[in-house]
Enzyme design. Structure first.
Site, PDB file in Angstrom:
ATOM      1  N   SER A  36     -57.605 -39.875   5.152  1.00  0.00           N
ATOM      2  CA  SER A  36     -56.328 -39.325   5.606  1.00  0.00           C
ATOM      3  C   SER A  36     -55.426 -40.409   6.181  1.00  0.00           C
ATOM      4  O   SER A  36     -54.196 -40.281   6.157  1.00  0.00           O
ATOM      5  CB  SER A  36     -56.568 -38.245   6.675  1.00  0.00           C
ATOM      6  OG  SER A  36     -57.357 -37.190   6.173  1.00  0.00           O
ATOM      7  N   ALA A  78     -60.850 -41.434   7.561  1.00  0.00           N
ATOM      8  CA  ALA A  78     -60.336 -42.707   7.057  1.00  0.00           C
ATOM      9  C   ALA A  78     -59.465 -42.506   5.821  1.00  0.00           C
ATOM     10  O   ALA A  78     -58.465 -43.212   5.624  1.00  0.00           O
ATOM     11  CB  ALA A  78     -61.492 -43.657   6.740  1.00  0.00           C
ATOM     12  N   ASP A  88     -70.225 -29.861   6.227  1.00  0.00           N
ATOM     13  CA  ASP A  88     -70.487 -31.281   6.430  1.00  0.00           C
ATOM     14  C   ASP A  88     -70.654 -31.620   7.907  1.00  0.00           C
ATOM     15  O   ASP A  88     -71.418 -32.525   8.259  1.00  0.00           O
ATOM     16  CB  ASP A  88     -69.346 -32.112   5.836  1.00  0.00           C
ATOM     17  CG  ASP A  88     -69.405 -32.166   4.314  1.00  0.00           C
ATOM     18  OD1 ASP A  88     -70.423 -31.732   3.750  1.00  0.00           O
ATOM     19  OD2 ASP A  88     -68.431 -32.639   3.704  1.00  0.00           O
ATOM     20  N   GLY A  89     -69.953 -30.899   8.789  1.00  0.00           N
ATOM     21  CA  GLY A  89     -70.106 -31.139  10.225  1.00  0.00           C
ATOM     22  C   GLY A  89     -71.531 -30.913  10.694  1.00  0.00           C
ATOM     23  O   GLY A  89     -72.049 -31.671  11.527  1.00  0.00           O
ATOM     24  N   GLN A 138     -67.578 -35.689  17.085  1.00  0.00           N
ATOM     25  CA  GLN A 138     -68.492 -34.754  17.745  1.00  0.00           C
ATOM     26  C   GLN A 138     -69.054 -35.295  19.048  1.00  0.00           C
ATOM     27  O   GLN A 138     -69.483 -34.527  19.906  1.00  0.00           O
ATOM     28  CB  GLN A 138     -69.638 -34.389  16.795  1.00  0.00           C
ATOM     29  CG  GLN A 138     -69.180 -33.628  15.560  1.00  0.00           C
ATOM     30  CD  GLN A 138     -70.327 -33.308  14.609  1.00  0.00           C
ATOM     31  OE1 GLN A 138     -71.425 -33.842  14.713  1.00  0.00           O
ATOM     32  NE2 GLN A 138     -70.061 -32.433  13.649  1.00  0.00           N
ATOM     33  N   ARG A 192     -51.260 -53.205  18.122  1.00  0.00           N
ATOM     34  CA  ARG A 192     -50.725 -52.013  18.785  1.00  0.00           C
ATOM     35  C   ARG A 192     -50.638 -50.924  17.730  1.00  0.00           C
ATOM     36  O   ARG A 192     -49.964 -51.070  16.714  1.00  0.00           O
ATOM     37  CB  ARG A 192     -49.346 -52.279  19.393  1.00  0.00           C
ATOM     38  CG  ARG A 192     -49.346 -53.305  20.509  1.00  0.00           C
ATOM     39  CD  ARG A 192     -47.966 -53.465  21.122  1.00  0.00           C
ATOM     40  NE  ARG A 192     -47.618 -52.280  21.921  1.00  0.00           N
ATOM     41  CZ  ARG A 192     -46.538 -51.537  21.720  1.00  0.00           C
ATOM     42  NH1 ARG A 192     -45.722 -51.805  20.706  1.00  0.00           N
ATOM     43  NH2 ARG A 192     -46.293 -50.497  22.505  1.00  0.00           N
ATOM     44  N   ARG A 233     -49.384 -41.837  22.112  1.00  0.00           N
ATOM     45  CA  ARG A 233     -48.833 -43.154  22.398  1.00  0.00           C
ATOM     46  C   ARG A 233     -49.714 -44.215  21.748  1.00  0.00           C
ATOM     47  O   ARG A 233     -50.895 -44.002  21.515  1.00  0.00           O
ATOM     48  CB  ARG A 233     -48.767 -43.403  23.907  1.00  0.00           C
ATOM     49  CG  ARG A 233     -47.764 -42.523  24.639  1.00  0.00           C
ATOM     50  CD  ARG A 233     -47.725 -42.891  26.107  1.00  0.00           C
ATOM     51  NE  ARG A 233     -46.743 -42.089  26.834  1.00  0.00           N
ATOM     52  CZ  ARG A 233     -46.546 -42.167  28.145  1.00  0.00           C
ATOM     53  NH1 ARG A 233     -47.265 -43.023  28.871  1.00  0.00           N
ATOM     54  NH2 ARG A 233     -45.634 -41.418  28.729  1.00  0.00           N
ATOM     55  N   ALA A 292     -63.395 -38.984   4.595  1.00  0.00           N
ATOM     56  CA  ALA A 292     -63.075 -38.101   5.725  1.00  0.00           C
ATOM     57  C   ALA A 292     -61.789 -38.588   6.408  1.00  0.00           C
ATOM     58  O   ALA A 292     -60.764 -38.777   5.758  1.00  0.00           O
ATOM     59  CB  ALA A 292     -64.265 -38.052   6.687  1.00  0.00           C
TER      60      ALA A 292
END
Length: 300
Positions: free
Chosen positions: A199, A197, A79-80, A253, A181, A164, A195
């Site tokens: 996770s 999102a 897919d990459g 990428q 934040r 952070r 993809a």
């Protein structure tokens, strides 16, 4: 039988020689059908380096030239590889067919052992086409555009250094949404919803939806949830001050550094990425097989 396509470009996953056997299999299948094959120059170099057939015999062209010269592109990789081709060639309108030599293979649908059968089916006209829209990400600094890139999956705003939280503000169509934040923000197309999102807790969106999903990354609040907005929306993210370098990445990428006060403007591109599939392709079948929907708890 005459082929539906007369000139086909062939692009392989870069820097990975183990995919070359599939490249050769695709090219030979096409040539047996009388189709002109044009290799991407990087693919031709890889074939020549490893002394594979076709490396010096077939015509070659750079990637952008393939988009204007060929009426179909076959990508051998994962897919990459398809994400990269989508960003580079979607504007040409050329359809793209994927042979999966990567991991999950949500976009690349043909397995290596199906090359002969499925490629011939496509050449015979037995295929379907899906339009996948891309996102257009622009970085604005003091009112001027300093960077720009399309993204097929997602645009991710995050800190490049230590883990952070960062501060940013979000607008949708010039309407203020929130100050936040968090570890960052994922803005994904329906294609990218399975993809990064996913996770981060985002919803799975059917590729045909005209919508954009906004997914906060570990927000410092109990009430912030993914937000789905219409596909015609324009998003504006203003980056706050931080001790660490902020960045925006397109499909993981292409990356650009961000300064405090920079705006990342995101909207849908007008030209879709045309993905071609053999007949019988099903998004839900892909979800069952790639996301383990078909397994039951306790199954071995």
């Amino acid at each position: 039988m005459q082929s539906s396509f007369t000139c086909v470009g062939l692009i392989s996953r870069r820097g990975t020689p183990h995919v070359l056997d599939s490249c050769v299999a695709v090219a030979q299948c096409l040539q047996r059908r009388g189709v002109d094959v044009v290799l991407e120059d990087a693919t031709a170099e890889l074939l020549q380096k490893h002394q594979e057939p076709l490396g010096s015999a077939a015509a070659t062209a750079d990637r952008l030239e393939l988009g204007g010269r060929c009426d179909l592109i076959v990508v051998v990789g994962g897919d990459g590889s398809l994400l990269s081709v989508g960003r580079d060639l979607a504007h040409t309108g050329v359809p793209v067919l994927g042979v999966n030599r990567g991991g999950l293979g949500f976009l690349a649908d043909i397995a290596p052992d199906q090359i002969e059968t499925k490629i011939n089916e496509v050449l015979d006209g037995s295929y379907s086409t899906e339009d996948h829209f891309l996102l257009d990400a622009r970085v604005m600094r003091a009112g001027k555009e300093v960077a720009r890139s399309p993204a097929l999956n997602d645009v991710v705003i995050h800190l490049s250094g230590k883990s952070r939280m960062m501060e940013f503000s979000l607008w949708v169509d010039d309407e203020f949404v929130y100050d936040q934040r968090s570890d960052g923000l994922i803005v994904a197309s329906p294609t990218g919803s399975t993809a990064y999102a996913l996770s981060a807790g985002g919803p799975i969106m059917h590729p045909s939806l005209d919508a954009i999903v906004i997914v906060p990354m570990f927000p410092h609040t109990l009430t912030s949830r993914p937000l789905v907005v219409p596909g015609h929306s324009e998003l504006r993210v203003v980056v706050g001050a931080s001790d660490e370098q902020a960045s925006v990445g397109c499909d993981s990428q292409v990356d650009f550094e961000l300064d405090a006060g920079d705006e990342v403007r995101i909207r849908k591109l007008s030209a879709p990425f045309k993905l071609l599939y053999p007949l019988g392709h099903s998004f839900f079948d892909s979800c069952r097989s790639k996301l383990d929907w078909a397994s039951r708890l306790g199954d071995r």
